[in-house]
Motif scaffolding. Structure first.
Motif, PDB file in Angstrom:
ATOM      1  N   UNK A  20      50.929  52.170  46.894  1.00  0.00           N
ATOM      2  CA  UNK A  20      49.846  52.977  47.435  1.00  0.00           C
ATOM      3  C   UNK A  20      48.646  52.075  47.688  1.00  0.00           C
ATOM      4  N   UNK A  21      48.019  52.256  48.826  1.00  0.00           N
ATOM      5  CA  UNK A  21      46.814  51.495  49.164  1.00  0.00           C
ATOM      6  C   UNK A  21      45.608  52.307  48.716  1.00  0.00           C
ATOM      7  N   UNK A  22      44.679  51.650  47.995  1.00  0.00           N
ATOM      8  CA  UNK A  22      43.511  52.361  47.469  1.00  0.00           C
ATOM      9  C   UNK A  22      42.230  51.556  47.704  1.00  0.00           C
ATOM     10  N   UNK A  23      41.130  52.282  47.694  1.00  0.00           N
ATOM     11  CA  UNK A  23      39.810  51.663  47.781  1.00  0.00           C
ATOM     12  C   UNK A  23      39.492  51.022  46.422  1.00  0.00           C
ATOM     13  N   UNK A  24      38.689  49.953  46.411  1.00  0.00           N
ATOM     14  CA  UNK A  24      38.293  49.366  45.123  1.00  0.00           C
ATOM     15  C   UNK A  24      37.416  50.345  44.343  1.00  0.00           C
ATOM     16  N   UNK A  25      37.598  50.388  43.032  1.00  0.00           N
ATOM     17  CA  UNK A  25      36.831  51.324  42.200  1.00  0.00           C
ATOM     18  C   UNK A  25      35.535  50.712  41.672  1.00  0.00           C
ATOM     19  N   UNK A  26      35.580  49.461  41.270  1.00  0.00           N
ATOM     20  CA  UNK A  26      34.421  48.890  40.579  1.00  0.00           C
ATOM     21  C   UNK A  26      33.880  47.641  41.249  1.00  0.00           C
ATOM     22  N   UNK A  27      34.353  47.333  42.435  1.00  0.00           N
ATOM     23  CA  UNK A  27      33.928  46.122  43.131  1.00  0.00           C
ATOM     24  C   UNK A  27      33.066  46.474  44.333  1.00  0.00           C
ATOM     25  N   UNK A  28      32.168  45.572  44.693  1.00  0.00           N
ATOM     26  CA  UNK A  28      31.387  45.731  45.920  1.00  0.00           C
ATOM     27  C   UNK A  28      32.209  45.310  47.136  1.00  0.00           C
ATOM     28  N   UNK A  29      33.128  44.396  46.923  1.00  0.00           N
ATOM     29  CA  UNK A  29      33.985  43.913  48.003  1.00  0.00           C
ATOM     30  C   UNK A  29      34.819  45.069  48.563  1.00  0.00           C
ATOM     31  N   UNK A  30      34.937  45.137  49.898  1.00  0.00           N
ATOM     32  CA  UNK A  30      35.722  46.227  50.494  1.00  0.00           C
ATOM     33  C   UNK A  30      37.237  45.976  50.495  1.00  0.00           C
ATOM     34  N   UNK A  31      37.676  44.844  49.932  1.00  0.00           N
ATOM     35  CA  UNK A  31      39.111  44.510  49.947  1.00  0.00           C
ATOM     36  C   UNK A  31      39.920  45.632  49.299  1.00  0.00           C
ATOM     37  N   UNK A  32      40.883  46.143  50.055  1.00  0.00           N
ATOM     38  CA  UNK A  32      41.733  47.214  49.547  1.00  0.00           C
ATOM     39  C   UNK A  32      42.677  46.696  48.474  1.00  0.00           C
ATOM     40  N   UNK A  33      43.130  47.615  47.639  1.00  0.00           N
ATOM     41  CA  UNK A  33      44.116  47.313  46.609  1.00  0.00           C
ATOM     42  C   UNK A  33      45.458  47.911  47.003  1.00  0.00           C
ATOM     43  N   UNK A  34      46.518  47.269  46.597  1.00  0.00           N
ATOM     44  CA  UNK A  34      47.847  47.870  46.604  1.00  0.00           C
ATOM     45  C   UNK A  34      48.178  48.130  45.145  1.00  0.00           C
ATOM     46  N   UNK A  35      48.659  49.332  44.871  1.00  0.00           N
ATOM     47  CA  UNK A  35      48.982  49.729  43.502  1.00  0.00           C
ATOM     48  C   UNK A  35      50.382  50.323  43.453  1.00  0.00           C
ATOM     49  N   UNK A  36      50.967  50.218  42.291  1.00  0.00           N
ATOM     50  CA  UNK A  36      52.305  50.753  42.081  1.00  0.00           C
ATOM     51  C   UNK A  36      52.437  51.104  40.601  1.00  0.00           C
ATOM     52  N   UNK A  37      53.127  52.189  40.325  1.00  0.00           N
ATOM     53  CA  UNK A  37      53.401  52.608  38.959  1.00  0.00           C
ATOM     54  C   UNK A  37      54.875  52.325  38.692  1.00  0.00           C
ATOM     55  N   UNK A  38      55.195  52.000  37.451  1.00  0.00           N
ATOM     56  CA  UNK A  38      56.593  51.739  37.093  1.00  0.00           C
ATOM     57  C   UNK A  38      56.852  52.201  35.662  1.00  0.00           C
ATOM     58  N   UNK A  39      58.116  52.469  35.404  1.00  0.00           N
ATOM     59  CA  UNK A  39      58.551  52.882  34.062  1.00  0.00           C
ATOM     60  C   UNK A  39      59.756  52.045  33.670  1.00  0.00           C
ATOM     61  N   UNK A  40      59.761  51.622  32.407  1.00  0.00           N
ATOM     62  CA  UNK A  40      60.923  50.883  31.901  1.00  0.00           C
ATOM     63  C   UNK A  40      61.067  51.138  30.408  1.00  0.00           C
ATOM     64  N   UNK A  41      62.191  50.705  29.882  1.00  0.00           N
ATOM     65  CA  UNK A  41      62.469  50.795  28.450  1.00  0.00           C
ATOM     66  C   UNK A  41      62.636  49.389  27.907  1.00  0.00           C
ATOM     67  N   UNK A  42      62.119  49.175  26.695  1.00  0.00           N
ATOM     68  CA  UNK A  42      62.186  47.847  26.093  1.00  0.00           C
ATOM     69  C   UNK A  42      62.374  47.966  24.587  1.00  0.00           C
TER      70      UNK A  42
END
Length: 122
Positions: A38-60
């Motif tokens: 998912x592409x998201x806006x930065x939350x805490x930065x002044x820079x406009x550089x977008x973020x790519x984010x991903x959630x994952x689940x695993x067992x260890x």
């Protein structure tokens, strides 16, 4: 076995760094399942550089501290440096959100992209 949910993010060479993270994580945790990026806006930065984010689940079988160490080692191997945060560069950030039924990052779990990712994992 411990159930782990993580979030991966990058605002610098985003596609390459998320791909790198997925490869390293799959090597360490073969049971891992990833959500879509998912592409998201930065939350805490002044820079406009977008973020790519991903959630994952695993067992260890590893304990919480060992899992965190492994995640930090992947960040470092992707080129993350302590001074990058001041420059608003995030090569790779991998956060352990939950470990078994313990929520480690309650504020993160409220973020829209994480909520969507958790839905996708169901």
């Amino acid at each position: 076995m411990h159930k782990c949910i993580i979030c991966i993010g990058s605002n610098y060479n985003r596609k390459e760094n998320l791909f790198f993270a997925r490869q390293k994580l799959a090597d360490l945790f073969p049971s891992i399942r990833f959500t879509s990026e998912q592409e998201t806006q930065p939350l805490f930065f002044r820079s406009p550089a977008l973020f790519s984010n991903q959630v994952a689940q695993f067992f260890s079988e590893a304990g919480e501290e060992m899992v965190k160490k492994e995640l930090k080692a992947i960040e470092k191997s992707a080129g993350r440096r302590p001074e990058d945060k001041k420059e608003e560069i995030v090569c790779l950030d991998i956060d352990l959100l939950t470990f078994d039924d313990r929520v480690l990052k309650p504020e993160d779990l409220k973020r829209e992209y994480i909520v969507k990712g958790l839905e996708e994992l169901k």
